[in-house]
Design an enzyme around this catalytic site. Structure first.
Site, short mmCIF file in Angstrom:
data_model
loop_
_atom_site.label_atom_id
_atom_site.label_comp_id
_atom_site.label_asym_id
_atom_site.label_seq_id
_atom_site.Cartn_x
_atom_site.Cartn_y
_atom_site.Cartn_z
N CYS A 23 83.26 -9.74 -49.25
CA CYS A 23 82.45 -10.92 -48.97
C CYS A 23 81.76 -10.84 -47.61
O CYS A 23 82.23 -10.16 -46.70
CB CYS A 23 83.31 -12.19 -48.92
N GLY A 49 78.81 -7.50 -50.21
CA GLY A 49 79.03 -8.10 -51.53
C GLY A 49 77.73 -8.18 -52.28
O GLY A 49 76.78 -8.78 -51.80
N ASN A 128 85.55 -15.36 -46.33
CA ASN A 128 85.66 -13.91 -46.41
C ASN A 128 87.12 -13.56 -46.13
O ASN A 128 87.63 -13.90 -45.08
CB ASN A 128 84.74 -13.26 -45.37
N GLY A 129 87.74 -12.89 -47.08
CA GLY A 129 89.14 -12.52 -46.91
C GLY A 129 89.90 -12.71 -48.20
O GLY A 129 89.31 -12.75 -49.28
N TYR A 268 84.11 1.99 -42.15
CA TYR A 268 83.24 1.98 -43.33
C TYR A 268 82.55 0.65 -43.63
O TYR A 268 81.36 0.64 -43.95
CB TYR A 268 84.09 2.39 -44.55
#
Ligand code: SF4
Length: 491
Positions: A23, A49, A128-129, A268
């Protein structure tokens, strides 16, 4: 004419061999047509995302409005007809892969931001998570009368807010998040407030910027750049920042913990042009290459990255080793999701659709191939085959992360442990399986040094979350343990 969106977007075959961030979040307050800025921000966060995106805005006359769509931001949130439905100076947005329940099978009801109507007014949240006790919370909430509309764990937060007896939305959010375990960077909004919160360990990123007379929250600084916002600072682990017309307030609603930011963001997930904790992501990745060259030198003719993830580390490897750098592999930037319904023939082409070998550069040479990670190993095998087919004499694989042995439960899509190559093979076995002349991963200490920790990893209190490498989970993955996941045995 309205077009019915596809029920799901299949991932590209190439992407199945990478961990995927799930996300990105973005929010703006104090700027006319805030939703347009949010759309631009989400576009810059698209790498976090690509399955779906959504925006909620608020305008005193038009109230709350929302739009959620499958597919890329650029294909949806650039249309004037849609953006005109999202007026106001306050907006938040979200891009996602599926985070829970419906991996790869996202329904539109799972697309964030989520919205709740409370006695004191509405609120929208984008997360997000991953909530590691979401299933237990969901059971408890359903048993006491909550009716869920999505399969997303984030909806638990809305229901917990509804249960809170607090009289304003920020306090309701605080109450809800005190029940939540796991990783969360949240951007939320009410009619007059933009709110950013990070979990006590600060596992996922969230930054604050200033744009014109307003402010913005973003998962990464690269999305502040696209709207011309100035990066002010990171939202700190365990901090809640509330922004209104009157200014910024900071709260500390959670018990204090040692931060454990996700080290894989450096390797990354984040874009190389982003800055994390004041440190350039590109520079960390280049330094990983330097460390790799020191830890795992090899006599060869050319350092080639697997683009794009391996590029900065390959540059660092080349600079440290003195071996020339060359773009032996070219990536087709336009594959994306072009082949929404790939035929069997196209599927079999797999990696060749996305990557092509520069024969003139690699022929007859001993190649050092630098990639960011090995997950299942399928892509590495294919690339090695393509490079040897193009006439390379040797392929030495150098990986810019330690072996990925454990799944992530904090908002990253990881295969189950038995699908992770490094969980099932020794380094020598992986080398034979991948068919490369030599194979080396950067050490965990080397990765920490590259990320700015000059003394390496503190074994007693690690400075980052590195659970996917070490198996040491900073937050107990309660739901997964209930489902039978076994934690690493202590030594
Ligand atoms: S387990 Fe790995 S990918 Fe997940 S948050 Fe920790 S370091 Fe990041």
């Amino acid at each position: 004419m309205s077009v019915t969106p596809p029920a799901r977007l299949p991932s590209h075959p190439f992407d199945d061999d990478k961990l995927r961030e799930e996300c990105g979040v973005f929010g703006v307050i104090g700027m006319k047509d805030a939703a347009n800025f949010v759309a631009l921000g989400l576009h810059a966060l698209q790498h976090r995302g690509q399955e779906a995106g959504g925006i909620v805005s608020f305008d005193p006359d038009a109230g709350f409005n929302s739009a959620r769509r499958f597919g890329y931001v650029r294909d949806n949130f650039t249309k004037t007809s849609l953006m005109e439905t999202l007026p106001g100076k306050l907006a938040i947005g979200h891009v996602r892969y599926s985070t829970s329940g419906s991996k790869g099978q996202t329904a539109i009801r799972d697309v964030q931001p989520f919205f709740g109507e409370f006695a004191m007014g509405g609120a929208a949240i984008a997360h997000n998570g991953n909530i590691t006790n979401a299933e237990a919370l969901r059971r408890e909430l359903i048993n006491s009368g909550s009716i869920f509309q999505s399969s997303s764990d984030t909806e638990c937060i809305i229901h917990l807010m509804a249960r809170s007896i607090q009289r304003n939305i920020p306090d309701k959010i605080k109450d809800a998040l005190l029940r939540v375990e796991g990783a969360f960077s949240i951007v939320a909004m009410t009619r007059s407030k933009l709110i950013g919160v990070r979990d006590p360990l600060g596992v996922r990123p969230l930054v604050l910027g200033r744009v014109g007379d307003g402010y913005a929250f973003s998962s990464e600084t690269c999305a502040l750049d696209i709207i011309g916002a100035e990066y002010l600072r990171d939202v700190e682990p365990g901090e809640m920042v509330v922004i209104t017309e009157d200014g910024i307030e900071s709260y500390r609603p959670f018990p204090v913990s040692e931060p454990r930011f996700c080290i894989f963001e450096h390797v990354y997930f984040s874009r190389p042009d982003s800055v994390i904790g004041g440190r350039s992501v590109y520079e960390t990745r280049r330094q990983i290459g330097v460390e790799l060259a020191r830890e795992a030198p090899v006599d060869a003719d050319l350092v080639c990255p697997v683009p794009d993830g391996g590029t900065p580390a390959a540059i660092g490897f080349s600079q440290e080793s003195g071996i020339p750098y060359g773009m032996g592999i070219t990536r087709n930037q336009y594959v994306g999701r072009t082949f929404i319904e790939p035929t069997e023939q196209i599927r079999n082409m797999g990696v060749r659709l996305k990557l092509n070998i520069n024969r003139a550069l690699v022929e007859g040479k001993r190649i050092i191939l630098v990639d960011d990670s090995v997950v299942r190993g399928t892509t590495c095998r294919k690339i090695r085959e393509m490079i040897l087919d193009a006439g390379a004499a040797e392929v030495h694989l150098r990986i810019a992360s330690p072996p990925t042995e454990w799944p992530c439960f904090y908002g990253v899509d990881t295969p189950e442990r038995d699908k992770l190559l490094a969980a099932n093979m020794t380094e020598k076995e992986m080398q034979l399986h991948l068919g490369v002349t030599s194979l080396k991963f950067i050490s965990l200490d080397g990765l920490y040094r590259a990320a700015g920790e000059t003394s390496g990893r503190n074994v007693l209190t690690p400075q980052y979350c590195d659970a996917c490498f070490s198996g040491e989970y900073p937050v107990r993955p309660a739901d997964m343990i209930d489902k039978g996941f076994s934690l690493k045995r202590s030594a």
